[in-house]
Write a protein that holds these residues in place. Structure first.
Motif, PDB file in Angstrom:
ATOM      1  N   LEU A  14       7.288  10.580  -2.592  1.00 40.00           N
ATOM      2  CA  LEU A  14       6.435  11.525  -3.317  1.00 40.00           C
ATOM      3  C   LEU A  14       5.438  10.779  -4.203  1.00 40.00           C
ATOM      4  O   LEU A  14       4.246  11.114  -4.233  1.00 40.00           O
ATOM      5  CB  LEU A  14       7.298  12.464  -4.155  1.00 40.00           C
ATOM      6  CG  LEU A  14       6.528  13.508  -4.987  1.00 40.00           C
ATOM      7  CD1 LEU A  14       5.715  14.417  -4.074  1.00 40.00           C
ATOM      8  CD2 LEU A  14       7.490  14.315  -5.854  1.00 40.00           C
ATOM      9  N   GLN A  15       5.910   9.767  -4.919  1.00 41.45           N
ATOM     10  CA  GLN A  15       5.031   9.000  -5.805  1.00 41.45           C
ATOM     11  C   GLN A  15       3.928   8.310  -5.017  1.00 41.45           C
ATOM     12  O   GLN A  15       2.754   8.333  -5.416  1.00 41.45           O
ATOM     13  CB  GLN A  15       5.841   7.965  -6.586  1.00 41.45           C
ATOM     14  CG  GLN A  15       5.029   7.200  -7.618  1.00 41.45           C
ATOM     15  CD  GLN A  15       5.845   6.130  -8.314  1.00 41.45           C
ATOM     16  OE1 GLN A  15       6.165   5.103  -7.737  1.00 41.45           O
ATOM     17  NE2 GLN A  15       6.201   6.380  -9.561  1.00 41.45           N
ATOM     18  N   PRO A  25      13.265  14.412  -4.253  1.00 36.16           N
ATOM     19  CA  PRO A  25      12.023  13.873  -4.828  1.00 36.16           C
ATOM     20  C   PRO A  25      12.166  13.444  -6.284  1.00 36.16           C
ATOM     21  O   PRO A  25      11.442  13.903  -7.166  1.00 36.16           O
ATOM     22  CB  PRO A  25      11.055  15.050  -4.678  1.00 36.16           C
ATOM     23  CG  PRO A  25      11.915  16.260  -4.767  1.00 36.16           C
ATOM     24  CD  PRO A  25      13.207  15.888  -4.100  1.00 36.16           C
ATOM     25  N   VAL A  26      13.133  12.564  -6.537  1.00 34.70           N
ATOM     26  CA  VAL A  26      13.392  12.060  -7.889  1.00 34.70           C
ATOM     27  C   VAL A  26      13.479  10.540  -7.824  1.00 34.70           C
ATOM     28  O   VAL A  26      14.188   9.998  -6.962  1.00 34.70           O
ATOM     29  CB  VAL A  26      14.712  12.634  -8.457  1.00 34.70           C
ATOM     30  CG1 VAL A  26      14.953  12.109  -9.868  1.00 34.70           C
ATOM     31  CG2 VAL A  26      14.697  14.149  -8.438  1.00 34.70           C
ATOM     32  N   LEU A  27      12.765   9.863  -8.695  1.00 33.68           N
ATOM     33  CA  LEU A  27      12.866   8.408  -8.762  1.00 33.68           C
ATOM     34  C   LEU A  27      14.204   8.009  -9.366  1.00 33.68           C
ATOM     35  O   LEU A  27      14.755   8.744 -10.196  1.00 33.68           O
ATOM     36  CB  LEU A  27      11.728   7.851  -9.632  1.00 33.68           C
ATOM     37  CG  LEU A  27      10.316   7.993  -9.046  1.00 33.68           C
ATOM     38  CD1 LEU A  27       9.272   7.645 -10.102  1.00 33.68           C
ATOM     39  CD2 LEU A  27      10.145   7.105  -7.824  1.00 33.68           C
ATOM     40  N   THR A  54       0.845  -1.188   0.000  1.00 28.50           N
ATOM     41  CA  THR A  54       0.000   0.000   0.000  1.00 28.50           C
ATOM     42  C   THR A  54       0.885   1.245   0.000  1.00 28.50           C
ATOM     43  O   THR A  54       2.104   1.159   0.177  1.00 28.50           O
ATOM     44  CB  THR A  54      -0.905   0.019   1.238  1.00 28.50           C
ATOM     45  OG1 THR A  54      -0.077   0.063   2.416  1.00 28.50           O
ATOM     46  CG2 THR A  54      -1.788  -1.222   1.293  1.00 28.50           C
ATOM     47  N   ALA A  55       0.258   2.392  -0.199  1.00 22.61           N
ATOM     48  CA  ALA A  55       1.024   3.647  -0.227  1.00 22.61           C
ATOM     49  C   ALA A  55       1.748   3.886   1.099  1.00 22.61           C
ATOM     50  O   ALA A  55       2.925   4.266   1.121  1.00 22.61           O
ATOM     51  CB  ALA A  55       0.089   4.811  -0.547  1.00 22.61           C
ATOM     52  N   SER A  56       1.058   3.647   2.211  1.00 23.38           N
ATOM     53  CA  SER A  56       1.681   3.882   3.520  1.00 23.38           C
ATOM     54  C   SER A  56       2.859   2.938   3.748  1.00 23.38           C
ATOM     55  O   SER A  56       3.888   3.342   4.311  1.00 23.38           O
ATOM     56  CB  SER A  56       0.644   3.714   4.629  1.00 23.38           C
ATOM     57  OG  SER A  56       0.066   2.421   4.599  1.00 23.38           O
ATOM     58  N   THR A 101      -0.284   8.680 -11.874  1.00 25.21           N
ATOM     59  CA  THR A 101       0.789   8.896 -10.898  1.00 25.21           C
ATOM     60  C   THR A 101       2.099   8.332 -11.431  1.00 25.21           C
ATOM     61  O   THR A 101       3.144   8.998 -11.380  1.00 25.21           O
ATOM     62  CB  THR A 101       0.443   8.221  -9.560  1.00 25.21           C
ATOM     63  OG1 THR A 101      -0.736   8.812  -9.016  1.00 25.21           O
ATOM     64  CG2 THR A 101       1.581   8.386  -8.566  1.00 25.21           C
ATOM     65  N   LEU A 102       2.052   7.099 -11.945  1.00 25.07           N
ATOM     66  CA  LEU A 102       3.250   6.488 -12.519  1.00 25.07           C
ATOM     67  C   LEU A 102       3.746   7.274 -13.728  1.00 25.07           C
ATOM     68  O   LEU A 102       4.950   7.511 -13.875  1.00 25.07           O
ATOM     69  CB  LEU A 102       2.951   5.040 -12.934  1.00 25.07           C
ATOM     70  CG  LEU A 102       2.605   4.039 -11.837  1.00 25.07           C
ATOM     71  CD1 LEU A 102       2.293   2.676 -12.450  1.00 25.07           C
ATOM     72  CD2 LEU A 102       3.727   3.918 -10.827  1.00 25.07           C
TER      73      LEU A 102
END
Length: 280
Positions: free
Chosen positions: A140-141, A130-132, A77-79, A153-154
């Motif tokens: 951030l994503q 904040p860069v993949l 999940t996001a969390s 988002t992706l």
């Protein structure tokens, strides 16, 4: 490459290049320290992933962090993704506090402790950009995925990260135009970020398909908690894949299908659309 507890651990070629330079320049102790810091940083990610039931297939170490290949089976999940991402920089913070304690107590080589603290701070702060695929980019994503459809988002986090990677390379090359020296380390980092983000962008369709295939976990959570389903309103003529791209990460959906007059002609649960999409 070595295998520890079922996890493949390897060094990225960029790390190997820096290792060779360190031997030639007599900075092997600094490299060994850097390797230890990065390894502990990655152990933080691995332990956090295992604690939430996520499988870590491999870890590749870089001079400024690492890349962990995760097999989540719908559990990420996001969390949880945010927690896993922050677990690495957290280890750097813990090491900084420990080194500061030794420094205040007067133990150890003070010059080495200063280097150790600075190296941890640089690695932690760099990874929080904040860069993949850096930790900050993943945080951030994951945060954005709570508000926007997962597909977009992706898509946009990947595009922004590609642009940021190009900016790093251009910034590193700027001194050449003014007759200065090349920022080689920054060029290599920018090239790695750009390659990783371009590869990730090409894999977007596969990541989105994996997202759809793991939606069963969202449905089970919806049944268990009785959470409110999020409606998606779409005309009957709207392409199926365009509707699926509106799905959000941690929310279950009912699709309200409208005819040309704007009347609801069907209410479809998301599983039916996914089954139709995969031809089940």
């Amino acid at each position: 490459m070595i295998r520890i507890l079922g996890i493949d651990l390897s060094l990225h070629p960029l790390f190997v290049i820096i290792m060779l330079f360190s031997v030639l320049t007599g900075q092997f102790l600094e490299l060994l320290t850097l390797f230890t810091i990065v390894l502990i940083h990655e152990i933080g990610h691995v332990v956090a992933a295992l604690l939430v039931g996520v499988t870590v297939k491999s870890v590749q170490l870089l001079p400024f962090g690492g890349v962990a290949v995760i097999e989540d089976h719908g559990r990420l999940t996001a969390s949880r993704e945010i927690g896993i991402a922050l677990a690495g920089p957290l280890q750097n913070g813990i090491m900084i506090v420990m080194a500061l304690g030794l420094q205040q107590a007067g133990y150890g080589n003070q010059e080495f402790l200063v280097y150790f603290i600075n190296a941890n701070a640089i690695i932690a702060l760099f990874n929080l950009l904040p860069v993949l695929p850096l930790d900050g980019g993943k945080v951030l994503q994951a945060t954005v995925s709570l508000f926007l459809p997962y597909y977009y988002t992706l898509l946009w986090s990947g595009r922004v990260s590609v642009a940021a990677s190009i900016f790093v390379i251009v910034y590193a090359l700027l001194p050449l135009g003014a007759g200065g020296g090349l920022r080689l380390n920054m060029v290599m980092i920018g090239a790695f970020l750009l390659y990783s983000n371009l590869t990730d962008h090409r894999n977007l369709p596969y990541r989105f398909v994996a997202f759809l295939m793991n939606r069963e976990a969202v449905y089970e959570y919806h049944l268990r908690t009785g959470s409110v389903a999020r409606p998606i309103v779409a005309l009957s003529a709207k392409p199926l894949d365009a509707i699926l791209r509106l799905f959000k990460r941690n929310q279950y959906h009912f699709i309200y299908v409208l005819n040309g007059e704007g009347n609801v002609v069907a209410v479809v649960p998301e599983q039916r659309l996914i089954s139709t999409y995969f031809g089940m």
